[in-house]
Scaffold this motif. Structure first.
Motif, PDB file in Angstrom:
ATOM      1  N   PHE A  33     100.437  22.659  68.285  1.00  0.00           N
ATOM      2  CA  PHE A  33     101.042  23.715  69.094  1.00  0.00           C
ATOM      3  C   PHE A  33     101.215  24.936  68.204  1.00  0.00           C
ATOM      4  CE2 PHE A  33     104.709  25.966  70.992  1.00  0.00           C
ATOM      5  CZ  PHE A  33     104.259  26.080  72.301  1.00  0.00           C
ATOM      6  N   CYS A  34     100.729  26.095  68.682  1.00  0.00           N
ATOM      7  CA  CYS A  34     100.783  27.324  67.890  1.00  0.00           C
ATOM      8  C   CYS A  34     102.147  27.990  68.068  1.00  0.00           C
ATOM      9  CB  CYS A  34      99.675  28.275  68.319  1.00  0.00           C
ATOM     10  SG  CYS A  34      99.767  29.873  67.484  1.00  0.00           S
ATOM     11  N   ALA A  35     102.828  28.218  66.954  1.00  0.00           N
ATOM     12  CA  ALA A  35     104.152  28.836  67.007  1.00  0.00           C
ATOM     13  C   ALA A  35     104.056  30.314  67.395  1.00  0.00           C
ATOM     14  CB  ALA A  35     104.842  28.701  65.656  1.00  0.00           C
ATOM     15  N   ASP A  36     102.898  30.933  67.169  1.00  0.00           N
ATOM     16  CA  ASP A  36     102.757  32.362  67.450  1.00  0.00           C
ATOM     17  C   ASP A  36     102.417  32.651  68.904  1.00  0.00           C
ATOM     18  OD1 ASP A  36     103.449  33.336  64.956  1.00  0.00           O
ATOM     19  OD2 ASP A  36     101.447  32.945  64.162  1.00  0.00           O
ATOM     20  N   CYS A  37     101.418  31.954  69.453  1.00  0.00           N
ATOM     21  CA  CYS A  37     101.047  32.267  70.836  1.00  0.00           C
ATOM     22  C   CYS A  37     101.468  31.163  71.800  1.00  0.00           C
ATOM     23  CB  CYS A  37      99.569  32.638  70.969  1.00  0.00           C
ATOM     24  SG  CYS A  37      98.401  31.309  70.746  1.00  0.00           S
ATOM     25  N   LYS A  38     102.209  30.179  71.277  1.00  0.00           N
ATOM     26  CA  LYS A  38     102.876  29.185  72.130  1.00  0.00           C
ATOM     27  C   LYS A  38     101.894  28.433  73.018  1.00  0.00           C
ATOM     28  CE  LYS A  38     106.791  31.120  70.736  1.00  0.00           C
ATOM     29  NZ  LYS A  38     107.346  30.591  69.462  1.00  0.00           N
ATOM     30  N   VAL A  47      92.920  26.605  62.436  1.00  0.00           N
ATOM     31  CA  VAL A  47      93.587  27.801  62.956  1.00  0.00           C
ATOM     32  C   VAL A  47      93.641  27.726  64.473  1.00  0.00           C
ATOM     33  CG1 VAL A  47      92.936  29.308  61.036  1.00  0.00           C
ATOM     34  CG2 VAL A  47      91.443  29.146  63.039  1.00  0.00           C
ATOM     35  N   CYS A  48      94.612  28.430  65.043  1.00  0.00           N
ATOM     36  CA  CYS A  48      94.742  28.477  66.490  1.00  0.00           C
ATOM     37  C   CYS A  48      93.580  29.270  67.086  1.00  0.00           C
ATOM     38  CB  CYS A  48      96.063  29.151  66.859  1.00  0.00           C
ATOM     39  SG  CYS A  48      96.176  29.585  68.606  1.00  0.00           S
ATOM     40  N   PRO A  49      92.849  28.711  68.072  1.00  0.00           N
ATOM     41  CA  PRO A  49      91.732  29.448  68.663  1.00  0.00           C
ATOM     42  C   PRO A  49      92.207  30.632  69.508  1.00  0.00           C
ATOM     43  CG  PRO A  49      92.076  27.382  69.823  1.00  0.00           C
ATOM     44  CD  PRO A  49      92.999  27.363  68.636  1.00  0.00           C
ATOM     45  N   GLY A  50      93.494  30.651  69.855  1.00  0.00           N
ATOM     46  CA  GLY A  50      93.999  31.765  70.658  1.00  0.00           C
ATOM     47  C   GLY A  50      94.267  32.995  69.817  1.00  0.00           C
ATOM     48  N   CYS A  51      94.856  32.820  68.618  1.00  0.00           N
ATOM     49  CA  CYS A  51      95.288  33.993  67.837  1.00  0.00           C
ATOM     50  C   CYS A  51      94.942  33.881  66.360  1.00  0.00           C
ATOM     51  CB  CYS A  51      96.788  34.203  68.024  1.00  0.00           C
ATOM     52  SG  CYS A  51      97.787  32.923  67.242  1.00  0.00           S
ATOM     53  N   LEU A  52      94.271  32.803  65.954  1.00  0.00           N
ATOM     54  CA  LEU A  52      93.860  32.575  64.568  1.00  0.00           C
ATOM     55  C   LEU A  52      95.038  32.340  63.622  1.00  0.00           C
ATOM     56  CD1 LEU A  52      90.812  35.010  64.133  1.00  0.00           C
ATOM     57  CD2 LEU A  52      90.833  32.632  64.918  1.00  0.00           C
ATOM     58  N   SER A  53      96.205  32.130  64.175  1.00  0.00           N
ATOM     59  CA  SER A  53      97.353  31.778  63.343  1.00  0.00           C
ATOM     60  C   SER A  53      97.158  30.386  62.758  1.00  0.00           C
ATOM     61  CB  SER A  53      98.629  31.792  64.187  1.00  0.00           C
ATOM     62  OG  SER A  53      99.700  31.203  63.469  1.00  0.00           O
ATOM     63  N   SER A  54      97.676  30.190  61.563  1.00  0.00           N
ATOM     64  CA  SER A  54      97.706  28.829  61.020  1.00  0.00           C
ATOM     65  C   SER A  54      99.128  28.268  61.046  1.00  0.00           C
ATOM     66  CB  SER A  54      97.140  28.801  59.602  1.00  0.00           C
ATOM     67  OG  SER A  54      97.775  29.760  58.806  1.00  0.00           O
TER      68      SER A  54
HETATM   69 ZN   LIG Z   1      98.023  31.013  68.518  1.00  0.00          ZN
END
Ligand SMILES: [Zn+2]
Lengths: 143, 379
Positions: A33-38, A47-54
């Motif tokens: 679960f991505c903490a940045d784009c939820k 990395v998150c495919p939605g926002c590239l956050s790790s």
């Molecule tokens: Zn994300």
């Protein structure tokens, strides 16, 4: 099972997927679960495919969803599955997020009874001390 | 091609011996396929200055090695592709090399040795993305094709006849094609009585694995005028990819990246879907063929079943599809046939299966994770 019975192919956990199989061993259905784009995503990846956050961590899902599509395996492509034919493969639409999917086997359901859209819930298949598989069965009638 | 460099033509098409258990090596198949396309186009060794090929290891020969094998010692450009949408992976690379001026005459190859319907046997342990498929008894191509067929049927309210009618139509074409391997006419009942592989996917929804090498030669318009055949021009092309690399996880199984590939292809040409008179649409599994009819705009979304049932894709129809019989009948040459038969149709040399006055045709390969399409025309 005899000594010569073919074994189920086992997942080989790696650094990215170990959390998932650690979770299923404890009967917890986890996805990143991505903490940045939820948002959840599957497969596990760096990395998150939605926002590239790790900045993501495993979160537990309910294990409930609906059947997006299915196929009835009538031919085995691995010897382990030869005496299990026919069996039902499903793509589950998980309830936490539109389009969040997981491929699994539907059990406790005749192949004649599976339908697109039917509610399903996770059931745990103990395979080895290390590996427990998340299979699915028709969901109990919702309260 | 609009806005992408020099005009590209297809000047030669050909195949090796195609069949089961040919006893031929991959290099023998490559040599045969290349020579067949060169003979078709009147293309000499000295004319070829680029080679593109697509194949999967271990059945892979690098493009530069194909060049050496074929006595092409001084190529300007080579490309070996081990990923992507079947032959069009190599075909579009070749066309793009010609369009860009990197090479003038490029040989594109798709050699393959027969794999059984099973493909490689999964190992005892499933690594990487396979760990989320193989432990469940999933992950074989016929299984994701069954999932896609089921989703199309459920979402659009189709019966299996939607797919069966197209397979019957293709076998009718195959009966008229002396080079097809499966030529005995079939009925819809025959289709409905074949066994399931991954229900609702039936054996007759699947292509026919063979040893083969198909070859297509791309050239500049200027060079094309010097070769033996009437040039077929490449009007436009595009690849498509998906947000998910697993076919089973395609976000929308009745759309997939075929729709974006087709939209990008149409954006680069003044031609429109209404101009298409003949089509070669990938039939590794029949649901892919129907998906492309919709993706390319030959009919509306959810309308491929009616489009086929009305006879549009059959012999004598408005947009005959897979007029050689398709890979279900000529053998799994993995996308080469979808280009080669459209080229023959646009040349007007398809004999009894000719679509009259065909001037515009389209070829398309694969579904979901990676796709490609190519629009062609004749003068
Ligand atoms: Zn994300």
């Amino acid at each position: 099972m005899t000594e010569t019975a073919p074994l189920r192919p086992l997942p080989l956990p790696d650094d990215e997927t170990r959390f998932f199989w650690d979770g299923t061993r404890e009967h917890r259905f986890l996805m990143q679960f991505c903490a940045d784009c939820k948002r959840f995503y599957h497969h596990p990846r760096p990395v998150c495919p939605g926002c590239l956050s790790s900045d993501m961590a495993p979160e537990e899902l309910s294990g409930r969803g609906t059947v997006y599509t299915y196929t009835i395996a009538e031919q085995a492509f691995h010897p382990f599955f030869a005496n299990r034919l026919p069996y039902t493969l499903i793509v589950v639409d998980l309830e936490e997020q539109p389009g969040l999917r997981f491929v699994s086997e539907l059990v406790e359901c005749s192949p004649d009874d599976v339908r697109v859209g039917m509610p399903v819930e996770v059931v745990w298949e103990h395979v080895t001390d290390e590996i427990t598989l998340p299979l699915f069965k028709p969901a109990a009638v919702q309260a | 091609m609009t806005g992408t460099g020099r005009r590209v033509a297809i000047v030669g098409v050909g195949y090796s011996t195609v069949g089961r258990d040919t006893g031929l090596s991959l290099k023998q198949l490559i040599a045969q396929g290349a020579q067949a396309a060169m003979a078709d186009g009147g293309v000499e060794q000295a004319d070829i200055d680029g080679v593109a090929m697509h194949a999967f290891p271990p059945h892979f020969v690098p493009a530069y090695e194909c060049g050496a094998l074929l006595g092409l010692p001084s190529l300007k450009w080579t490309s070996g592709s081990i990923e992507g949408p079947a032959f069009l992976s190599a075909g579009i690379h070749a066309a793009a090399a010609v369009a860009s001026g990197t090479a003038d005459v490029v040989l594109a190859l798709r050699p393959m040795l027969r794999l059984g319907a099973t493909g490689p046997t999964p190992g005892a342990s499933a690594a990487g993305g396979r760990q989320f498929l193989e432990p469940f008894g999933a992950g074989r191509p016929a299984q994701w094709a069954g999932m896609i067929k089921q989703r199309m049927m459920s979402e659009f309210g189709w019966g299996e006849e939607a797919f069966g009618r197209q397979m019957v139509a293709q076998r009718e074409f195959a009966a008229l094609n002396p080079d097809a391997l499966l030529r005995e006419r079939i009925t819809l009942d025959d289709y409905m009585n074949t066994r399931y592989v991954a229900k609702p996917l039936r054996l007759l929804d699947c292509d026919y694995p063979v040893d083969s090498c198909g070859a297509v030669i791309f050239a500049t318009e200027e060079r094309a005028r010097d070769f033996a055949q009437k040039p077929v021009f490449v009007e436009s092309w595009s690849f498509g990819t998906s947000g998910e690399s697993d076919f089973e996880l395609a976000e929308d199984m009745t759309r997939t990246s075929s729709f974006s590939a087709a939209a990008d292809m149409w954006a680069r040409t003044s031609l429109t879907p209404e101009d298409v008179q003949v089509a070669g649409l990938y039939d590794g599994f029949s649901p892919i063929t129907l998906n492309w009819m919709e993706a390319l705009g030959l009919c509306g979304r959810g309308e491929a079943s009616d489009f086929v049932a009305e006879g549009n894709t059959s012999l004598g129809g408005r947009v005959p599809v897979n007029c050689d019989g398709g890979a279900t009948n000529v053998g799994r040459v993995h996308g080469v046939n979808h280009v080669a038969e459209v080229v023959r149709q646009l040349r007007g040399t398809s004999g009894d299966r000719q679509r009259p006055d065909a001037k515009v045709g389209v070829a398309a390969n694969s579904i979901a994770a990676f796709t490609a399409c190519m629009l062609m025309s004749a003068e």
